[in-house]
Design an enzyme around this catalytic site. Structure first.
Site, mmCIF file in Angstrom:
data_model
loop_
_atom_site.group_PDB
_atom_site.id
_atom_site.type_symbol
_atom_site.label_atom_id
_atom_site.label_comp_id
_atom_site.label_asym_id
_atom_site.label_seq_id
_atom_site.Cartn_x
_atom_site.Cartn_y
_atom_site.Cartn_z
ATOM 1 N N ARG A 27 -2.298 0.910 99.791
ATOM 2 C CA ARG A 27 -2.923 -0.212 98.631
ATOM 3 C C ARG A 27 -1.880 -1.120 98.191
ATOM 4 O O ARG A 27 -2.488 -2.231 97.738
ATOM 5 C CB ARG A 27 -3.695 0.609 97.761
ATOM 6 N N TRP A 74 0.577 -4.129 93.953
ATOM 7 C CA TRP A 74 0.127 -5.175 94.855
ATOM 8 C C TRP A 74 -0.025 -6.354 94.440
ATOM 9 O O TRP A 74 -0.942 -6.528 93.653
ATOM 10 C CB TRP A 74 -0.956 -4.660 95.848
ATOM 11 N N ASN A 98 -5.210 -1.288 87.735
ATOM 12 C CA ASN A 98 -5.583 -1.751 88.993
ATOM 13 C C ASN A 98 -6.860 -2.913 88.654
ATOM 14 O O ASN A 98 -7.903 -2.497 88.257
ATOM 15 C CB ASN A 98 -6.047 -0.755 90.121
ATOM 16 N N GLU A 482 -12.895 -17.294 116.609
ATOM 17 C CA GLU A 482 -12.634 -15.962 115.824
ATOM 18 C C GLU A 482 -13.169 -15.047 116.367
ATOM 19 O O GLU A 482 -12.538 -13.799 116.724
ATOM 20 C CB GLU A 482 -12.924 -16.216 114.515
ATOM 21 N N LYS A 604 0.850 -6.521 113.652
ATOM 22 C CA LYS A 604 0.186 -6.980 112.586
ATOM 23 C C LYS A 604 0.914 -8.253 112.067
ATOM 24 O O LYS A 604 0.387 -9.094 111.680
ATOM 25 C CB LYS A 604 0.220 -5.780 111.394
HETATM 26 C C1 AGP Z 1 -5.673 -11.894 114.163
HETATM 27 O O1 AGP Z 1 -6.535 -10.912 114.184
HETATM 28 C C2 AGP Z 1 -4.519 -11.284 114.806
HETATM 29 N N1 AGP Z 1 -3.872 -9.965 114.180
HETATM 30 C C3 AGP Z 1 -3.404 -12.539 114.694
HETATM 31 O O2 AGP Z 1 -3.901 -13.644 115.491
HETATM 32 C C4 AGP Z 1 -2.828 -13.201 113.467
HETATM 33 O O3 AGP Z 1 -3.999 -13.731 112.748
HETATM 34 C C5 AGP Z 1 -1.867 -14.227 113.650
HETATM 35 O O4 AGP Z 1 -0.743 -13.291 114.232
HETATM 36 C C6 AGP Z 1 -1.341 -14.593 112.305
HETATM 37 O O5 AGP Z 1 -0.881 -13.681 111.349
HETATM 38 P P1 AGP Z 1 -0.618 -14.270 109.908
HETATM 39 O O6 AGP Z 1 -1.885 -14.648 109.328
HETATM 40 O O7 AGP Z 1 0.064 -12.875 109.067
HETATM 41 O O8 AGP Z 1 0.538 -15.312 109.927
#
Ligand code: AGP
Length: 609
Positions: A27, A74, A98, A482, A604
């Site tokens: 979280r 956070w 929170n 998207e 990520k």
């Molecule tokens: C989106 O689902 C992806 N994980 C990827 O395109 C992401 O949006 C992109 O790497 C940008 O990341 P950020 O928003 O953390 O800069």
């Protein structure tokens, strides 16, 4: 989206709370702290950074006592630091919280006039001072807490101690999650089940406006106003891993379903409804500075770039300022034309994407004003920009961005209102209408989420396709992009998004019965043209999955499959259209057995160029 844990019983509180906080690190974890009461005195240990820093402190300086509260932060108000970490203390009152208190600034001013001094920048510390002040006039600790909580506007889940009353723990909930665990002569309070599942499976789920006081081995539940209520315990038989995902199978699905709360948290405390304006707390540009902006460049990657494309429609359409949108990895190599009348907006969920950070530095080096839209407080991009609009989506664990995207659109819409009010392209009435529409979005997303089972069936029907096309017009074209990205990044099926009007210029050659075509066709000013694009696909044997407005019979009689969404305001359609596309990609991925939360080859946050 912070995590709170409280304990009162026969065991030492600190180890239980620390283990609970570890289960809540998903979280958020930019700082943490624990307080415990022992022999009538309170001790607080706090640390910045990950929870392991607090654990190390506690190893060297353990806490004793059988009553305690803890928090993993956070940040929303006030940067991550030890001084802003919870628990906060005022007089004998200690609190963890929170949520977001919308009226904390005016309460803080009132308390300052009464002689209170503050150490942190947080809204939470204000609650502690409010209770300390109420203790002077109210009958007792419990009543002082009730009186104080009733003055708050916004969201909170709080655990509160008074070091003058060592055998008492108070908890209350409004707008933020809270669960109470019932043990043998011991009680647990937490933001979420994972924190206390190791100690008990008997849980009481607190509802908004509810209050509980623990003392002498009892738990007395009531409303915050003081009316007694009867709460039933539920037996939770989840595994710990299931619990961390809130009972959802994957973080992505949990985060898709968190979108109503994420949008509510992103607009909380920022709507100046009477003025038809918004308050963006970390944006220190004056109206004059904003009105002087002659050109805007929005720069981002991936899903954030799709949000940027929608932002272009908002700002150009409503504020009449020309907007360019750049992919961050391209921007700094094209020798961009940037000057002091250019505003660069960088969008990044993680705030750490290397290409976007480099683009921000490039724009700054060429004299641009700059702001960031970020989801992580004090991230590199947030720190290096001149102003930040934080999305309050909470930590996004799934690699495929969902709630962060919808809150980026929300932040762009908020900024559009602010910019339009500053350069007088949006008047009070128009601003009020925009705000009224925005406030309805969380509820409409909740309605769209009820499509989950229908979309799961649709996923079964189309899961074996090798290629998908996604079509949209206007500000729905970025949503087509998207939707295509979501599908390809988690199901590994090739998918492309196109402007619906672009089909006749080449892509229509791809159409046959093996290529499902998702067409975004809500009612609005490009509706008729999109219908005819959809017919171009159908007459060539294409299989159309149409996402349309609820009750649209024209679309339903044409398309092979329809998904009906509520739509209220054409500008905000992108937020609602995203939901079924997220669900479609999720269910196809699950059916194909790919790793939904950590798809192959992806990270990520892309912190390398
Ligand atoms: C989106 O689902 C992806 N994980 C990827 O395109 C992401 O949006 C992109 O790497 C940008 O990341 P950020 O928003 O953390 O800069």
């Amino acid at each position: 989206m912070c995590g709170i844990v409280g304990y009162i019983g026969e065991q030492q509180a600190s180890p239980i709370i620390l283990e609970g906080l570890k289960k809540l690190e998903y979280r958020g974890y930019d700082s943490a702290g624990i307080a415990s009461l022992d022999n009538g005195s309170s001790v607080i240990r706090r640390s910045q950074g990950k929870l392991v820093n607090l654990e190390n402190i506690l190893r060297d300086q353990p806490l004793t006592g059988k009553v305690g509260i803890g928090h993993t932060r956070w940040a929303t108000h006030g940067k991550p630091s030890e001084i802003n970490a919870h628990p906060h203390k005022a007089g004998s009152i200690i609190i963890v919280h929170n949520g977001i208190i919308e009226n904390y600034l005016q309460l803080k001013d009132q308390l300052k006039q009464l002689g209170h001094t503050f150490k942190s920048e947080t809204d939470t510390e204000v609650i502690a001072h409010l209770i300390e002040e109420s203790l002077k006039t109210e009958a007792d600790f419990e009543q002082a807490v009730r009186t104080s909580l009733l003055q708050l506007r916004g969201a909170y889940a709080v655990c509160i101690l008074n070091d003058k009353e060592p055998g008492v723990l108070i908890a209350a909930k409004l707008g933020s999650p809270m669960v109470v665990g019932l043990g043998e002569k011991e009680f647990f309070v937490a933001s979420d089940i994972p924190a206390i599942l190791a100690y008990t499976r008997e849980m009481v789920f607190m509802e908004d406006g509810e209050f509980v006081i623990f003392r002498s081995g009892t738990a007395v539940f009531s409303t915050i106003a003081g009316n007694s209520i009867d709460k039933k315990a539920r037996h939770i038989d989840w595994s710990p891993m299931m619990a961390e995902k809130g009972g959802f199978r994957h973080f992505m699905l949990k985060e898709i379903h968190e979108q109503p709360r994420a949008v509510r948290d992103t607009i909380a405390g920022r709507l100046l409804e009477l003025d038809g304006d918004v308050y963006l707390e970390n944006l220190q540009f004056s109206d004059r500075q904003l009105a002087a902006v002659k050109r805007i460049i929005i720069i981002a990657c991936g899903t954030s770039w799709h949000a940027a494309l929608v932002g272009k429609f908002y700002i150009e359409g409503l504020c009449r300022i020309p907007v360019e949108v750049d992919i961050a990895s391209e921007f700094r190599y094209r020798n961009p034309v940037v000057d002091e009348n250019t505003l660069a907006i960088v969008i990044s969920q993680s705030g750490e994407t290397a290409d976007t950070l480099a683009a921000l530095r490039e724009a700054k080096s060429r004299g641009a004003l700059n702001i960031a839209i970020c989801n992580v407080v004090d991230s590199s991009i947030a720190r290096e920009s001149s102003g930040v609009i934080y999305t309050h989506a909470g930590p996004e664990i799934g690699v495929a961005s969902t709630k962060a995207f919808v809150t980026q659109l929300t932040a762009l819409y908020l900024f559009t209102i602010r910019l339009g009010r500053a350069n007088c392209t949006i008047d009070v009435l128009h601003g009020q209408r925009m705000i009224a529409a925005l406030k309805k979005i969380p509820g409409l997303i909740e309605e769209a989420l009820r499509l989950n089972d229908k979309v799961e069936k649709i996923a079964k029907k189309y899961m074996n396709a090798r290629d998908f096309l996604y079509l949209g017009r206007g500000k729905n074209f970025p949503i087509a992009l998207e939707g295509a990205l979501k599908l390809k990044e988690i199901s590994y099926i090739h998918a492309e998004g196109y402007p619906a009007g672009e089909m006749k210029h080449g892509p229509i050659a791809l159409i046959d019965e093996n290529v499902p075509v998702v067409v975004l066709v809500p009612k609005g000013n490009s509706y008729e043209k999109t219908i005819s694009n959809m017919e171009e696909v159908i007459t060539r044997g294409g299989r159309v999955i149409a996402v349309c407005s609820t009750g649209d019979e024209e679309v339903k009689k044409r398309a092979e499959t329809t998904i009906e969404i509520p739509n209220l305001d054409e500008d905000l359609d992108p937020l609602l259209l995203s939901v079924p596309l997220q669900l479609l990609s999720y269910h196809i991925s699950v059916l194909k057995g790919t790793d939904v939360d950590q798809p192959r080859n992806l990270a990520k946050s892309v912190t390398v160029e």
